[in-house]
Design a protein around this motif. Structure first.
Motif, short mmCIF file in Angstrom:
data_model
loop_
_atom_site.label_atom_id
_atom_site.label_comp_id
_atom_site.label_asym_id
_atom_site.label_seq_id
_atom_site.Cartn_x
_atom_site.Cartn_y
_atom_site.Cartn_z
N ASN A 1 0.74 -1.42 0.05
CA ASN A 1 0.06 -0.28 0.11
C ASN A 1 1.07 1.13 0.17
OD1 ASN A 1 -2.25 -1.77 0.13
ND2 ASN A 1 -2.48 -1.48 2.39
N ALA A 2 1.85 1.70 0.90
CA ALA A 2 2.82 2.39 0.75
C ALA A 2 2.99 2.50 -0.29
CB ALA A 2 4.05 2.29 1.50
N GLN A 3 4.18 2.13 -1.20
CA GLN A 3 4.87 1.61 -2.10
C GLN A 3 3.68 1.86 -3.69
OE1 GLN A 3 5.96 -2.58 -2.59
NE2 GLN A 3 8.30 -1.90 -2.65
N ARG A 4 2.25 1.41 -3.58
CA ARG A 4 1.20 2.12 -4.46
C ARG A 4 1.46 3.31 -4.31
NH1 ARG A 4 -2.13 -2.57 -2.66
NH2 ARG A 4 -1.17 -3.42 -3.97
N ILE A 5 1.41 4.48 -2.67
CA ILE A 5 0.88 5.78 -2.81
C ILE A 5 2.04 6.33 -2.94
CG2 ILE A 5 0.55 7.14 -0.88
CD1 ILE A 5 -1.45 4.69 0.58
N VAL A 6 2.68 6.01 -2.54
CA VAL A 6 4.15 6.88 -2.86
C VAL A 6 4.08 6.77 -4.55
CG1 VAL A 6 6.59 6.73 -3.17
CG2 VAL A 6 4.98 6.56 -1.15
N GLU A 7 4.38 5.58 -5.19
CA GLU A 7 4.57 5.34 -7.00
C GLU A 7 3.32 6.20 -7.59
OE1 GLU A 7 3.98 1.49 -7.60
OE2 GLU A 7 6.08 1.23 -7.17
N GLU A 8 2.30 5.95 -7.21
CA GLU A 8 1.18 7.21 -7.50
C GLU A 8 1.24 8.81 -7.28
OE1 GLU A 8 -2.36 5.04 -8.29
OE2 GLU A 8 -1.57 3.25 -8.15
N GLU A 9 1.44 9.00 -6.34
CA GLU A 9 1.52 10.16 -5.83
C GLU A 9 0.07 10.68 -5.40
OE1 GLU A 9 4.08 13.33 -7.76
OE2 GLU A 9 5.50 11.53 -7.93
N GLN A 10 -0.65 9.93 -4.72
CA GLN A 10 -1.90 10.51 -4.06
C GLN A 10 -2.19 9.33 -3.38
OE1 GLN A 10 -5.16 9.80 -7.26
NE2 GLN A 10 -4.07 7.57 -7.93
N CYS A 11 -3.20 9.54 -2.32
CA CYS A 11 -3.35 8.56 -1.13
C CYS A 11 -5.36 9.02 -1.48
CB CYS A 11 -3.16 9.40 -0.29
SG CYS A 11 -3.59 7.72 1.43
N SER A 12 -6.04 7.49 -1.19
CA SER A 12 -7.66 7.60 -1.50
C SER A 12 -7.14 6.36 -0.57
CB SER A 12 -7.69 7.18 -2.68
OG SER A 12 -7.46 6.22 -2.96
N CYS A 13 -9.02 6.27 -0.12
CA CYS A 13 -9.47 5.20 0.72
C CYS A 13 -8.63 4.19 0.35
CB CYS A 13 -10.51 5.47 0.97
SG CYS A 13 -10.95 6.34 2.38
N GLU A 14 -9.26 3.71 -1.15
CA GLU A 14 -8.99 2.48 -1.90
C GLU A 14 -7.35 2.41 -2.44
OE1 GLU A 14 -10.38 5.08 -2.97
OE2 GLU A 14 -12.97 4.08 -2.55
N LEU A 15 -6.18 3.00 -1.76
CA LEU A 15 -5.80 2.64 -1.74
C LEU A 15 -4.58 2.24 -0.77
CD1 LEU A 15 -3.93 5.28 -4.35
CD2 LEU A 15 -3.79 2.92 -4.66
N TYR A 16 -5.31 3.66 0.27
CA TYR A 16 -4.67 3.59 2.29
C TYR A 16 -5.05 1.57 2.61
CZ TYR A 16 -2.63 5.43 6.64
OH TYR A 16 -2.30 4.55 7.38
N PHE A 17 -5.97 1.77 2.10
CA PHE A 17 -6.78 0.68 2.65
C PHE A 17 -7.42 -1.07 1.76
CE2 PHE A 17 -7.82 4.06 5.85
CZ PHE A 17 -7.27 3.50 7.24
N ALA A 18 -6.99 -1.06 0.79
CA ALA A 18 -6.66 -1.72 -0.44
C ALA A 18 -7.20 -3.35 0.44
CB ALA A 18 -5.60 -1.68 -1.34
N PRO A 19 -8.11 -3.93 -1.23
CA PRO A 19 -8.17 -5.08 -0.15
C PRO A 19 -7.09 -5.79 -0.09
CG PRO A 19 -8.74 -4.52 -2.89
CD PRO A 19 -8.55 -3.76 -2.12
N TRP A 20 -7.02 -7.04 0.44
CA TRP A 20 -6.03 -8.17 0.66
C TRP A 20 -5.47 -8.78 -0.58
CZ3 TRP A 20 -2.90 -7.67 5.41
CH2 TRP A 20 -3.95 -6.46 6.34
N ASP A 21 -6.69 -9.07 -1.71
CA ASP A 21 -5.97 -9.56 -2.35
C ASP A 21 -4.43 -10.06 -2.85
OD1 ASP A 21 -8.26 -10.33 -2.22
OD2 ASP A 21 -8.57 -9.10 -4.25
N ASP A 22 -3.51 -8.87 -3.61
CA ASP A 22 -2.55 -8.19 -3.97
C ASP A 22 -1.31 -9.08 -2.72
OD1 ASP A 22 -3.07 -7.52 -6.25
OD2 ASP A 22 -2.39 -5.67 -5.43
N ALA A 23 -1.89 -9.50 -1.88
CA ALA A 23 -0.35 -9.61 -0.12
C ALA A 23 -0.86 -10.66 -0.20
CB ALA A 23 -1.02 -8.45 0.97
N LEU A 24 -2.04 -11.66 -0.39
CA LEU A 24 -2.14 -12.62 0.03
C LEU A 24 -1.18 -13.17 -1.23
CD1 LEU A 24 -5.87 -12.86 0.92
CD2 LEU A 24 -4.03 -14.11 2.35
N GLY A 25 -1.86 -12.91 -2.12
CA GLY A 25 -1.03 -13.17 -3.64
C GLY A 25 0.66 -13.18 -3.59
#
Length: 110
Positions: free
Chosen positions: A44-68
């Motif tokens: 989640n931190a990497q996505r926020i920094v890479e996209e240079e934006q923050c939203s509920c969907e980025l900060y509290f993303a679904p767990w799917d990628d982490a589970l993968g």
């Protein structure tokens, strides 16, 4: 009912995991969940920094990628190396923490 943050973001519940079969009997029973949480926070931190934006969907993303990632990498990692892996994820997240805090505070997500 899902948990919500102070700013009204929906917080997805953390999946419950069991330690792998190769875990020693004395292993902390929450070791797998702890590793998953470290992956989730880093991603989640990497996505926020890479996209240079923050939203509920980025900060509290679904767990799917982490589970993968957990299934792809950690299921094959000897249990004795999980603590180091968790530490490495946490260190990567901490390195991005000030950027994440700034971006998310400016966006009103934090």
């Amino acid at each position: 009912e899902p948990e919500t943050s102070e700013q009204g973001c929906s917080i997805p519940p953390r999946p419950l995991l069991l330690n792998p079969e190769n875990a020693p009997a004395y292993a902390n029973p929450d070791q797998a969940s702890s590793v998953l949480l470290s992956i989730y926070r880093r991603q989640n931190a990497q996505r926020i920094v890479e996209e240079e934006q923050c939203s509920c969907e980025l900060y509290f993303a679904p767990w799917d990628d982490a589970l993968g990632e957990m299934a792809e990498i950690y299921d094959n990692l000897p249990f004795s190396e999980w603590s180091k892996a968790r530490h490495d994820n946490s260190r990567a997240t901490n390195a991005l923490a000030s950027q994440v805090r700034k971006i998310c505070t400016e966006s009103g997500t934090l």
